[in-house]
Motif scaffolding. Structure first.
Motif, PDB file in Angstrom:
ATOM      1  N   GLY A 108      -6.377  23.244  -3.392  1.00  0.00           N
ATOM      2  CA  GLY A 108      -6.030  24.372  -2.539  1.00  0.00           C
ATOM      3  C   GLY A 108      -5.569  24.041  -1.129  1.00  0.00           C
ATOM      4  N   ILE A 109      -5.193  22.794  -0.866  1.00  0.00           N
ATOM      5  CA  ILE A 109      -4.788  22.376   0.474  1.00  0.00           C
ATOM      6  C   ILE A 109      -3.263  22.284   0.553  1.00  0.00           C
ATOM      7  N   PRO A 110      -2.645  22.948   1.543  1.00  0.00           N
ATOM      8  CA  PRO A 110      -1.201  22.806   1.718  1.00  0.00           C
ATOM      9  C   PRO A 110      -0.833  21.336   1.981  1.00  0.00           C
ATOM     10  N   THR A 111       0.156  20.855   1.245  1.00  0.00           N
ATOM     11  CA  THR A 111       0.482  19.432   1.195  1.00  0.00           C
ATOM     12  C   THR A 111       1.996  19.262   1.190  1.00  0.00           C
ATOM     13  N   ILE A 112       2.466  18.158   1.786  1.00  0.00           N
ATOM     14  CA  ILE A 112       3.901  17.855   1.782  1.00  0.00           C
ATOM     15  C   ILE A 112       4.078  16.340   1.670  1.00  0.00           C
ATOM     16  N   CYS A 113       5.287  15.930   1.372  1.00  0.00           N
ATOM     17  CA  CYS A 113       5.637  14.505   1.240  1.00  0.00           C
ATOM     18  C   CYS A 113       4.749  13.846   0.193  1.00  0.00           C
ATOM     19  N   GLU A 114       4.155  12.695   0.514  1.00  0.00           N
ATOM     20  CA  GLU A 114       3.258  12.004  -0.418  1.00  0.00           C
ATOM     21  C   GLU A 114       1.813  12.347  -0.097  1.00  0.00           C
ATOM     22  N   GLY A 115       1.435  13.602  -0.328  1.00  0.00           N
ATOM     23  CA  GLY A 115       0.049  13.986  -0.141  1.00  0.00           C
ATOM     24  C   GLY A 115      -0.376  14.187   1.301  1.00  0.00           C
ATOM     25  N   TYR A 116       0.550  14.384   2.202  1.00  0.00           N
ATOM     26  CA  TYR A 116       0.213  14.586   3.614  1.00  0.00           C
ATOM     27  C   TYR A 116      -0.270  16.020   3.802  1.00  0.00           C
ATOM     28  N   THR A 117      -1.417  16.188   4.500  1.00  0.00           N
ATOM     29  CA  THR A 117      -2.026  17.512   4.625  1.00  0.00           C
ATOM     30  C   THR A 117      -2.256  17.977   6.062  1.00  0.00           C
ATOM     31  N   HIS A 118      -2.237  17.105   7.026  1.00  0.00           N
ATOM     32  CA  HIS A 118      -2.621  17.448   8.406  1.00  0.00           C
ATOM     33  C   HIS A 118      -1.672  18.474   9.028  1.00  0.00           C
ATOM     34  N   GLY A 119      -2.173  19.669   9.256  1.00  0.00           N
ATOM     35  CA  GLY A 119      -1.381  20.709   9.908  1.00  0.00           C
ATOM     36  C   GLY A 119      -0.267  21.291   9.071  1.00  0.00           C
ATOM     37  N   VAL A 120      -0.258  21.005   7.770  1.00  0.00           N
ATOM     38  CA  VAL A 120       0.813  21.489   6.901  1.00  0.00           C
ATOM     39  C   VAL A 120       0.577  22.965   6.567  1.00  0.00           C
ATOM     40  N   ALA A 143       0.831  -1.209   0.000  1.00  0.00           N
ATOM     41  CA  ALA A 143       0.000   0.000   0.000  1.00  0.00           C
ATOM     42  C   ALA A 143       0.865   1.258   0.000  1.00  0.00           C
ATOM     43  N   VAL A 144       1.950   1.261   0.783  1.00  0.00           N
ATOM     44  CA  VAL A 144       2.868   2.406   0.788  1.00  0.00           C
ATOM     45  C   VAL A 144       3.436   2.607  -0.618  1.00  0.00           C
ATOM     46  N   GLY A 145       3.831   1.510  -1.263  1.00  0.00           N
ATOM     47  CA  GLY A 145       4.376   1.599  -2.622  1.00  0.00           C
ATOM     48  C   GLY A 145       3.371   2.155  -3.613  1.00  0.00           C
ATOM     49  N   LEU A 146       2.122   1.725  -3.489  1.00  0.00           N
ATOM     50  CA  LEU A 146       1.070   2.209  -4.382  1.00  0.00           C
ATOM     51  C   LEU A 146       0.812   3.696  -4.153  1.00  0.00           C
ATOM     52  N   VAL A 147       0.694   4.082  -2.902  1.00  0.00           N
ATOM     53  CA  VAL A 147       0.479   5.502  -2.570  1.00  0.00           C
ATOM     54  C   VAL A 147       1.644   6.341  -3.096  1.00  0.00           C
ATOM     55  N   ALA A 148       2.862   5.913  -2.831  1.00  0.00           N
ATOM     56  CA  ALA A 148       4.042   6.675  -3.244  1.00  0.00           C
ATOM     57  C   ALA A 148       4.099   6.818  -4.768  1.00  0.00           C
ATOM     58  N   ALA A 149       3.708   5.775  -5.483  1.00  0.00           N
ATOM     59  CA  ALA A 149       3.751   5.813  -6.943  1.00  0.00           C
ATOM     60  C   ALA A 149       2.801   6.868  -7.510  1.00  0.00           C
ATOM     61  N   TRP A 150       1.665   7.062  -6.850  1.00  0.00           N
ATOM     62  CA  TRP A 150       0.660   7.985  -7.381  1.00  0.00           C
ATOM     63  C   TRP A 150       0.698   9.365  -6.758  1.00  0.00           C
ATOM     64  N   GLU A 151       1.126   9.486  -5.538  1.00  0.00           N
ATOM     65  CA  GLU A 151       1.123  10.794  -4.880  1.00  0.00           C
ATOM     66  C   GLU A 151       2.302  11.655  -5.305  1.00  0.00           C
ATOM     67  N   GLY A 152       3.452  11.026  -5.569  1.00  0.00           N
ATOM     68  CA  GLY A 152       4.655  11.810  -5.790  1.00  0.00           C
ATOM     69  C   GLY A 152       5.137  12.366  -4.460  1.00  0.00           C
ATOM     70  N   ARG A 153       6.349  12.844  -4.417  1.00  0.00           N
ATOM     71  CA  ARG A 153       6.924  13.332  -3.161  1.00  0.00           C
ATOM     72  C   ARG A 153       7.430  14.754  -3.337  1.00  0.00           C
ATOM     73  N   SER A 154       7.080  15.585  -2.382  1.00  0.00           N
ATOM     74  CA  SER A 154       7.630  16.936  -2.322  1.00  0.00           C
ATOM     75  C   SER A 154       8.118  17.179  -0.901  1.00  0.00           C
ATOM     76  N   LEU A 155       9.381  17.531  -0.777  1.00  0.00           N
ATOM     77  CA  LEU A 155       9.960  17.797   0.542  1.00  0.00           C
ATOM     78  C   LEU A 155       9.631  19.218   1.025  1.00  0.00           C
ATOM     79  N   VAL A 156       9.042  20.013   0.149  1.00  0.00           N
ATOM     80  CA  VAL A 156       8.634  21.378   0.479  1.00  0.00           C
ATOM     81  C   VAL A 156       7.123  21.464   0.291  1.00  0.00           C
ATOM     82  N   ALA A 157       6.434  22.066   1.251  1.00  0.00           N
ATOM     83  CA  ALA A 157       4.975  22.173   1.176  1.00  0.00           C
ATOM     84  C   ALA A 157       4.553  22.966  -0.054  1.00  0.00           C
ATOM     85  N   TYR A 158       3.461  22.518  -0.661  1.00  0.00           N
ATOM     86  CA  TYR A 158       2.888  23.155  -1.846  1.00  0.00           C
ATOM     87  C   TYR A 158       1.366  23.126  -1.711  1.00  0.00           C
ATOM     88  N   VAL A 159       0.670  23.811  -2.585  1.00  0.00           N
ATOM     89  CA  VAL A 159      -0.788  23.807  -2.578  1.00  0.00           C
ATOM     90  C   VAL A 159      -1.259  22.783  -3.607  1.00  0.00           C
TER      91      VAL A 159
END
Length: 152
Positions: free
Chosen positions: A35-47, A15-31
Motif C-alpha cells: 500500500g505504499i506509493p512507489t516509483i522507479c525501482e521501489g523508491y518510496t520517499h515522498g512519492v 548492487a544497483v544491478g541486483l536491485v534493478a533486476a528484482w524491483e522492476g522499474r515504473s516511471l509512473v507512481a503506483y501502490v
C-alpha cells in the motif's frame, strides 16, 4: 581512479544491478503490495500517486538509495565484509529498510562473525503485508547465493 575507488564503484554497480533486476522499474507512481506509493525501482520517499519520473531520474534515485543501503551495511559491522555479502545485503536493506535490518537476527549473526549463518537468514524475509510473496522468495534466494559466493 585508484583501486579502492574502482572496487567501491564495482560493488555499487553490482548492487544497483541486483536491485534493478528484482524491483522492476515504473516511471509512473503506483501502490506497492503493502500500500505504499512507489516509483522507479521501489523508491518510496515522498512519492505520491500521479508522480512521474524519467529514466535518468530513476537511475540517479536507485544509485543514491543503493549507496545509502551499502553505507548502512558497512556501518553495521566492525569488520570489512566480502563484496558478495555487501552486494547482497545492500539489496536486502534497500528492500526492507535499515530499521528492519538493524533489529534482525541476520545482523546479530553477522556481528558475531557467522557470515554463512547471516546469509542463510535471507530466505526468512519473504513476507510483505503478512503475505508470502513468490517474487520475494526468488529475490531472497538470489541474494543468499550472492551472499554466500565469497564464502565458498
Amino acid at each position: 581512479m585508484d583501486l579502492k575507488t574502482k572496487v567501491g564503484a564495482g560493488v555499487i554497480a553490482a548492487a544497483v544491478g541486483l536491485v534493478a533486476a528484482w524491483e522492476g522499474r515504473s516511471l509512473v507512481a503506483y501502490v506497492d503490495p503493502v500500500g505504499i506509493p512507489t516509483i522507479c525501482e521501489g523508491y518510496t520517499h515522498g512519492v505520491r500517486l500521479g508522480d512521474v519520473a524519467t529514466p535518468a531520474q530513476c537511475d540517479a534515485l536507485t544509485k543514491q538509495e543503493v549507496v545509502k543501503a551499502l553505507a548502512v551495511v558497512d556501518r553495521s559491522v566492525s569488520q570489512t565484509l566480502p563484496d558478495g555479502i555487501r552486494v547482497a545485503l545492500a539489496s536486502f536493506v534497500y528492500n526492507v529498510g535499515p530499521g528492519a535490518y538493524g533489529g534482525s537476527t541476520l545482523l546479530r549473526k553477522l556481528r558475531a562473525g557467522d557470515m554463512a549463518g547471516a546469509c542463510n537468514q535471507l530466505p526468512r524475509w519473504v513476507y510483505a503485508g503478512g503475505k508470502k510473496l513468490r517474487g520475494l522468495e526468488r529475490r531472497r534466494e538470489a541474494e543468499r547465493q550472492i551472499c554466500l559466493s565469497d564464502l565458498q
